[in-house]
Design a protein around this motif. Structure first.
Motif, PDB file in Angstrom:
ATOM      1  N   GLY A 313       0.795  -1.239   0.000  1.00  0.00           N
ATOM      2  CA  GLY A 313       0.000   0.000   0.000  1.00  0.00           C
ATOM      3  C   GLY A 313       0.818   1.275   0.000  1.00  0.00           C
ATOM      4  N   CYS A 314       2.088   1.219   0.359  1.00  0.00           N
ATOM      5  CA  CYS A 314       2.900   2.448   0.420  1.00  0.00           C
ATOM      6  C   CYS A 314       3.238   2.907  -1.001  1.00  0.00           C
ATOM      7  N   ARG A 315       3.056   4.185  -1.272  1.00  0.00           N
ATOM      8  CA  ARG A 315       3.285   4.722  -2.617  1.00  0.00           C
ATOM      9  C   ARG A 315       4.582   5.531  -2.712  1.00  0.00           C
ATOM     10  N   CYS A 316       5.486   5.344  -1.773  1.00  0.00           N
ATOM     11  CA  CYS A 316       6.713   6.167  -1.790  1.00  0.00           C
ATOM     12  C   CYS A 316       7.404   6.134  -3.161  1.00  0.00           C
ATOM     13  N   GLY A 317       7.446   4.957  -3.780  1.00  0.00           N
ATOM     14  CA  GLY A 317       8.114   4.845  -5.079  1.00  0.00           C
ATOM     15  C   GLY A 317       7.489   5.777  -6.102  1.00  0.00           C
ATOM     16  N   ASP A 318       6.148   5.802  -6.164  1.00  0.00           N
ATOM     17  CA  ASP A 318       5.453   6.681  -7.122  1.00  0.00           C
ATOM     18  C   ASP A 318       5.665   8.150  -6.755  1.00  0.00           C
ATOM     19  N   ILE A 319       5.677   8.440  -5.477  1.00  0.00           N
ATOM     20  CA  ILE A 319       5.847   9.838  -5.044  1.00  0.00           C
ATOM     21  C   ILE A 319       7.247  10.335  -5.410  1.00  0.00           C
ATOM     22  N   LEU A 320       8.251   9.482  -5.270  1.00  0.00           N
ATOM     23  CA  LEU A 320       9.626   9.892  -5.574  1.00  0.00           C
ATOM     24  C   LEU A 320       9.858  10.083  -7.074  1.00  0.00           C
ATOM     25  N   GLU A 328      -2.537  11.336  -2.341  1.00  0.00           N
ATOM     26  CA  GLU A 328      -3.173  10.290  -3.154  1.00  0.00           C
ATOM     27  C   GLU A 328      -2.903   8.890  -2.589  1.00  0.00           C
ATOM     28  N   CYS A 329      -2.037   8.796  -1.587  1.00  0.00           N
ATOM     29  CA  CYS A 329      -1.785   7.494  -0.957  1.00  0.00           C
ATOM     30  C   CYS A 329      -2.923   7.199   0.018  1.00  0.00           C
ATOM     31  N   PRO A 330      -3.567   6.043  -0.099  1.00  0.00           N
ATOM     32  CA  PRO A 330      -4.700   5.745   0.782  1.00  0.00           C
ATOM     33  C   PRO A 330      -4.312   5.634   2.263  1.00  0.00           C
ATOM     34  N   LEU A 331      -3.019   5.431   2.529  1.00  0.00           N
ATOM     35  CA  LEU A 331      -2.604   5.295   3.935  1.00  0.00           C
ATOM     36  C   LEU A 331      -2.270   6.640   4.575  1.00  0.00           C
ATOM     37  N   PHE A 332      -2.128   7.683   3.736  1.00  0.00           N
ATOM     38  CA  PHE A 332      -1.655   8.996   4.215  1.00  0.00           C
ATOM     39  C   PHE A 332      -2.555   9.551   5.325  1.00  0.00           C
ATOM     40  N   GLY A 333      -1.951   9.841   6.475  1.00  0.00           N
ATOM     41  CA  GLY A 333      -2.676  10.505   7.563  1.00  0.00           C
ATOM     42  C   GLY A 333      -3.637   9.604   8.314  1.00  0.00           C
ATOM     43  N   VAL A 335      -3.393   5.513   8.322  1.00  0.00           N
ATOM     44  CA  VAL A 335      -2.521   4.473   8.877  1.00  0.00           C
ATOM     45  C   VAL A 335      -1.104   5.031   9.055  1.00  0.00           C
ATOM     46  N   CYS A 336      -0.690   5.857   8.101  1.00  0.00           N
ATOM     47  CA  CYS A 336       0.698   6.328   8.064  1.00  0.00           C
ATOM     48  C   CYS A 336       0.792   7.778   8.550  1.00  0.00           C
ATOM     49  N   THR A 337       1.483   7.966   9.646  1.00  0.00           N
ATOM     50  CA  THR A 337       1.677   9.297  10.245  1.00  0.00           C
ATOM     51  C   THR A 337       3.141   9.408  10.680  1.00  0.00           C
ATOM     52  N   ILE A 342       4.883   4.376   7.668  1.00  0.00           N
ATOM     53  CA  ILE A 342       4.903   3.110   6.928  1.00  0.00           C
ATOM     54  C   ILE A 342       6.023   3.134   5.894  1.00  0.00           C
ATOM     55  N   GLY A 343       6.312   4.299   5.351  1.00  0.00           N
ATOM     56  CA  GLY A 343       7.374   4.419   4.343  1.00  0.00           C
ATOM     57  C   GLY A 343       8.323   5.555   4.701  1.00  0.00           C
ATOM     58  N   PRO A 344       9.477   5.597   4.036  1.00  0.00           N
ATOM     59  CA  PRO A 344      10.503   6.592   4.382  1.00  0.00           C
ATOM     60  C   PRO A 344      10.072   8.032   4.114  1.00  0.00           C
ATOM     61  N   CYS A 345       9.150   8.245   3.139  1.00  0.00           N
ATOM     62  CA  CYS A 345       8.749   9.627   2.839  1.00  0.00           C
ATOM     63  C   CYS A 345       7.994  10.256   4.004  1.00  0.00           C
ATOM     64  N   MET A 346       7.514   9.439   4.944  1.00  0.00           N
ATOM     65  CA  MET A 346       6.861   9.983   6.136  1.00  0.00           C
ATOM     66  C   MET A 346       7.849  10.113   7.293  1.00  0.00           C
ATOM     67  N   VAL A 347       9.012   9.458   7.156  1.00  0.00           N
ATOM     68  CA  VAL A 347       9.998   9.489   8.249  1.00  0.00           C
ATOM     69  C   VAL A 347      10.875  10.724   8.153  1.00  0.00           C
ATOM     70  N   SER A 352       8.450  13.980   1.308  1.00  0.00           N
ATOM     71  CA  SER A 352       7.248  14.666   0.822  1.00  0.00           C
ATOM     72  C   SER A 352       6.049  14.389   1.721  1.00  0.00           C
ATOM     73  N   CYS A 353       5.889  13.143   2.137  1.00  0.00           N
ATOM     74  CA  CYS A 353       4.705  12.818   2.951  1.00  0.00           C
ATOM     75  C   CYS A 353       4.762  13.554   4.286  1.00  0.00           C
ATOM     76  N   ALA A 354       5.945  13.614   4.891  1.00  0.00           N
ATOM     77  CA  ALA A 354       6.075  14.343   6.160  1.00  0.00           C
ATOM     78  C   ALA A 354       5.768  15.829   5.950  1.00  0.00           C
TER      79      ALA A 354
HETATM   80 FE1  SF4 Z   1       1.762   6.522   1.867  1.00  0.00          FE
HETATM   81 FE2  SF4 Z   1       3.073   6.718   4.151  1.00  0.00          FE
HETATM   82 FE3  SF4 Z   1       4.281   5.605   2.040  1.00  0.00          FE
HETATM   83 FE4  SF4 Z   1       3.763   8.248   2.133  1.00  0.00          FE
HETATM   84  S1  SF4 Z   1       5.140   7.108   3.470  1.00  0.00           S
HETATM   85  S2  SF4 Z   1       3.414   6.886   0.411  1.00  0.00           S
HETATM   86  S3  SF4 Z   1       1.800   8.304   3.219  1.00  0.00           S
HETATM   87  S4  SF4 Z   1       2.478   4.831   3.161  1.00  0.00           S
END
Ligand code: SF4
Length: 361
Positions: A313-320, A328-333, A335-337, A342-347, A352-354
């Protein structure tokens, strides 16, 4: 200096540039901000919201922690499980989930993980703890690679036998070529990194303009810097030009920093590197040259990674790649905070996710 820098936050200058952007912007265009620090600057200053209708700002592959492949994270985790090894790394890296664990989880389970602020700190730690094998995790672009070169050279001079580096350093041109050559991504122009370009200069990007017709502007990180860079790109698009220009003239020279580049070249040679979201790209990574191979952690410890699993479910690859935005990631905010990434873009603080989580929610 403070007064000098205040010019780059000046509301009147910013208003003038916003007007220029509106006047010059084509009906539609996609601009990619390559660098994670630009992603944060754009989010913090609300720049995405003031772009003309039809102009999209896409985030790119410039967050070094984010583009580190799962396999590399898993390899570092395998290194922590070697009893005599202490892994020394930047704080962000400890929270990045690998396939089944993270460095933070390994530390909680009793493995030896030290947070350091520079490779030279890791070297000092190794000198002070001769009973440990200290492995520094080398991630980042040309702003950090020269420091790692220096640490390896110093370890070589000191004949230090308990210091090695896990090398996941990367350079940007090949990744940008992969992106601009992909017709599905439709990137029209590039906001090029400021810090990295102080070292690389701009020659390494010129093929993107010549061969692919994609203009680029290197710019800084204050609001006026970013707006000026965007205005210069809009002018190129309006005039049908494709060149690599510098808006960040107070930091970047066309030829870059030859001393830092020579430091990299002495210790490293380029190799194929695997990027999260982009896959393997020739010459986009660095490997330690034969002369310094004794300081290569993989060569010394041969860590074994059984199987790498991507996060469902993590879309980090597409975001990068600029193919999707974080919201557009269904987990954003949900499941993933930042507390439960869940992925490095939130860490990463440059992820970008952070940035979206902090400034757009
Ligand atoms: Fe989705 Fe979290 Fe991965 Fe960003 S880091 S793409 S919000 S799962």
């Amino acid at each position: 200096l403070a007064r000098d820098l205040s010019r780059f936050k000046d509301p009147d200058l910013a208003r003038g540039l916003i007007a220029s952007i509106e006047e010059l912007a084509p009906v539609s265009c996609n601009l990619m901000e390559v660098c994670g620090t630009h992603t944060v600057a754009i989010a913090r200053n609300g720049i995405r919201a003031i772009m003309p209708e039809g102009t999209r700002l896409l985030s790119g592959p410039g967050c070094p922690v984010c583009v580190t492949a799962n396999k590399d994270i898993d390899t570092v985790i395998a290194l922590t499980r070697i009893p005599e090894v202490t892994v020394a790394t930047f704080g962000d890296m400890t929270r990045v989930p690998g396939s089944t664990s993270s460095l933070l989880a390994e530390k909680a389970a009793g493995r030896s993980v030290e947070i350091v602020y520079s490779p030279l700190d890791a070297l000092t730690f190794a000198q002070e703890h001769p009973e440990r094998q200290v492995v520094f995790v080398g991630v980042g672009f040309e702003t950090t690679t020269p420091l790692v070169s220096m640490a390896i050279k110093r370890a070589h001079v000191l004949n230090l036998s308990n210091f090695t580096v896990f090398v996941a350093h990367k350079n940007m041109p090949g990744a940008l070529e992969t992106i601009v050559a992909d017709p599905s991504l439709k990137v029209d122009a590039l906001i090029l990194p400021g810090h990295v370009s102080t070292v690389t200069g701009i020659r390494c990007y010129e093929f993107l303009a010549h061969d692919y017709g994609v203009p680029g502007v290197v710019t800084g990180f204050e609001p006026v810097d970013v707006l000026q860079g965007i205005a210069m790109l809009m002018r190129q698009l309006r005039e049908g030009r494709a060149e690599i220009e510098i808006a960040y003239t107070r930091g970047v020279r066309p030829e870059g920093n030859q001393v830092a580049l020579a430091a990299i070249d002495e210790v490293f040679e380029t190799c194929t590197a695997t990027w999260r979201g982009l896959g393997p790209i020739p010459d986009s990574g660095y490997a330690i040259r034969e002369k310094y191979r004794a300081f290569d952690a993989v060569a010394r410890f041969q860590p074994v990674v059984e199987k790498t699993v991507e996060h469902a479910g993590c879309r980090c690859g597409d975001i990068l790649r600029g193919a999707q935005s974080p919201d557009e990631c269904p987990l954003f905010g949900k499941v993933c905070t930042p507390e439960n990434p869940i992925g490095p873009c939130m860490v990463s603080s440059e992820g970008s996710c952070a940035a979206y989580y902090r400034y757009y929610r």
